[in-house]
Structures are given as C-alpha cells and as structure tokens.
Design a protein around this motif. Sequence first.
Motif, mmCIF file in Angstrom:
data_model
loop_
_atom_site.group_PDB
_atom_site.id
_atom_site.type_symbol
_atom_site.label_atom_id
_atom_site.label_comp_id
_atom_site.label_asym_id
_atom_site.label_seq_id
_atom_site.Cartn_x
_atom_site.Cartn_y
_atom_site.Cartn_z
ATOM 1 N N MET A 67 0.820 -1.194 0.000
ATOM 2 C CA MET A 67 0.000 0.000 0.000
ATOM 3 C C MET A 67 0.862 1.256 0.000
ATOM 4 S SD MET A 67 -3.287 -1.166 2.360
ATOM 5 C CE MET A 67 -3.457 0.425 3.047
ATOM 6 N N GLY A 68 2.172 1.120 0.175
ATOM 7 C CA GLY A 68 3.047 2.287 0.148
ATOM 8 C C GLY A 68 2.774 3.225 1.298
ATOM 9 N N GLU A 69 2.558 4.486 0.971
ATOM 10 C CA GLU A 69 2.307 5.515 1.973
ATOM 11 C C GLU A 69 0.835 5.604 2.376
ATOM 12 O OE1 GLU A 69 4.692 7.484 3.475
ATOM 13 O OE2 GLU A 69 6.068 6.101 2.452
ATOM 14 N N ARG A 70 -0.005 4.835 1.708
ATOM 15 C CA ARG A 70 -1.442 4.878 1.999
ATOM 16 C C ARG A 70 -1.757 4.059 3.245
ATOM 17 N NH1 ARG A 70 -4.615 2.935 -2.959
ATOM 18 N NH2 ARG A 70 -3.245 1.192 -2.626
ATOM 19 N N ASN A 71 -2.848 4.432 3.902
ATOM 20 C CA ASN A 71 -3.320 3.659 5.047
ATOM 21 C C ASN A 71 -4.711 3.107 4.734
ATOM 22 O OD1 ASN A 71 -5.266 5.702 5.641
ATOM 23 N ND2 ASN A 71 -3.734 6.839 6.807
ATOM 24 N N ILE A 72 -5.296 2.432 5.677
ATOM 25 C CA ILE A 72 -6.576 1.769 5.447
ATOM 26 C C ILE A 72 -7.692 2.778 5.147
ATOM 27 C CG2 ILE A 72 -7.286 1.650 7.875
ATOM 28 C CD1 ILE A 72 -8.249 -1.247 7.220
ATOM 29 N N ILE A 73 -7.611 3.964 5.708
ATOM 30 C CA ILE A 73 -8.620 4.992 5.446
ATOM 31 C C ILE A 73 -8.453 5.556 4.034
ATOM 32 C CG2 ILE A 73 -9.565 7.214 6.196
ATOM 33 C CD1 ILE A 73 -10.179 4.744 8.038
ATOM 34 N N ASP A 74 -7.213 5.725 3.595
ATOM 35 C CA ASP A 74 -6.976 6.141 2.203
ATOM 36 C C ASP A 74 -7.576 5.121 1.242
ATOM 37 O OD1 ASP A 74 -5.502 8.356 3.081
ATOM 38 O OD2 ASP A 74 -3.596 7.271 2.953
ATOM 39 N N LEU A 75 -7.379 3.863 1.544
ATOM 40 C CA LEU A 75 -7.911 2.796 0.700
ATOM 41 C C LEU A 75 -9.438 2.808 0.695
ATOM 42 C CD1 LEU A 75 -7.165 0.411 -1.106
ATOM 43 C CD2 LEU A 75 -7.125 -1.023 0.942
ATOM 44 N N LEU A 76 -10.047 3.049 1.851
ATOM 45 C CA LEU A 76 -11.505 3.139 1.921
ATOM 46 C C LEU A 76 -12.016 4.288 1.049
ATOM 47 C CD1 LEU A 76 -14.250 2.250 3.052
ATOM 48 C CD2 LEU A 76 -13.778 3.665 5.070
ATOM 49 N N HIS A 77 -11.372 5.442 1.133
ATOM 50 C CA HIS A 77 -11.776 6.585 0.302
ATOM 51 C C HIS A 77 -11.660 6.245 -1.181
ATOM 52 C CE1 HIS A 77 -12.599 9.897 3.065
ATOM 53 N NE2 HIS A 77 -11.704 9.337 3.867
ATOM 54 N N GLU A 78 -10.571 5.586 -1.549
ATOM 55 C CA GLU A 78 -10.387 5.192 -2.948
ATOM 56 C C GLU A 78 -11.496 4.256 -3.409
ATOM 57 O OE1 GLU A 78 -7.394 2.186 -5.185
ATOM 58 O OE2 GLU A 78 -6.426 3.744 -3.972
ATOM 59 N N LYS A 79 -11.822 3.270 -2.580
ATOM 60 C CA LYS A 79 -12.869 2.310 -2.945
ATOM 61 C C LYS A 79 -14.241 2.976 -2.967
ATOM 62 C CE LYS A 79 -10.051 -1.013 -3.550
ATOM 63 N NZ LYS A 79 -9.743 -1.448 -4.915
ATOM 64 N N CYS A 80 -14.478 3.957 -2.088
ATOM 65 C CA CYS A 80 -15.743 4.700 -2.121
ATOM 66 C C CYS A 80 -15.876 5.446 -3.435
ATOM 67 C CB CYS A 80 -15.816 5.684 -0.958
ATOM 68 S SG CYS A 80 -16.229 4.927 0.606
ATOM 69 N N HIS A 81 -14.788 6.027 -3.891
ATOM 70 C CA HIS A 81 -14.809 6.748 -5.168
ATOM 71 C C HIS A 81 -15.139 5.797 -6.325
ATOM 72 C CE1 HIS A 81 -13.837 9.764 -8.144
ATOM 73 N NE2 HIS A 81 -13.006 8.905 -8.733
#
Length: 120
Positions: free
Chosen positions: A1-15
Amino acid sequence: MGERNIIDLLHEKCHLHGNKTFLLFEDNNKNSFEFTYNEFLQMVNKFSRVFINFGIYKGDKVTLHLPNSSDFIVCWFALAKIGAIMVPTNVLSTASEMEYLIEHSESVMLITEEANCDVS
C-alpha cells in the motif's frame, strides 16, 4: 500500500464503488446488516467525530470489548481514521484477564456492551 493507510484505501474504494455493498453482516439472531462503501464511510466519519469529542486523538489506545459485529468494524475504522490505536479483546475473557489487559494496555477508553458492565 506504500504511503497509503486503510482509510486512504476506503476513500479510494468509495470513489470507485460508492453504492456497492462493502459489508454484509448477520448477527447471532439472524439479523442482517448491509452497508455500501459510502454508507460505511459516513458511519466511520460520524464515529471518528464522536471519539474526538470524547478526547480521543492520534496515538491514544482504545480497548474494544465487543463481539464480532458491524459496530466493531465501524469503531476500528473510526479509530484508524483519527490515528488512535485499537486494542482488541476477546469477549470470552474473564474479569481478571480483562483487568490485566486494561491495566497494561494504557487504554484511555473502553468500549463494550451494557451487558458487560457491572452497574450494581
């Protein structure tokens, strides 16, 4: 995931999948709960604000003494959103096991169900 965290991933998936099912959960009473990505993110945002209003901030430890449930997952993500640390427990733990864990975890808050509280 690199510099991303689980919340970043959630935002990406929401988009990408906002109105698709994110979580489908059935409790022990056969009650079903279904949340889309967007609905789940709304709950996470709401609960993170509740935690902040209770004075929980980045780095704080919060003990979750909850059974497997949608509430557990929402709390976990809400804590992650503000950078707090979730301390999970086993709901089958004895009182002495819980006492030890709480004393040594440096938790500033305990979240549990009313049935686990001795209010006498």
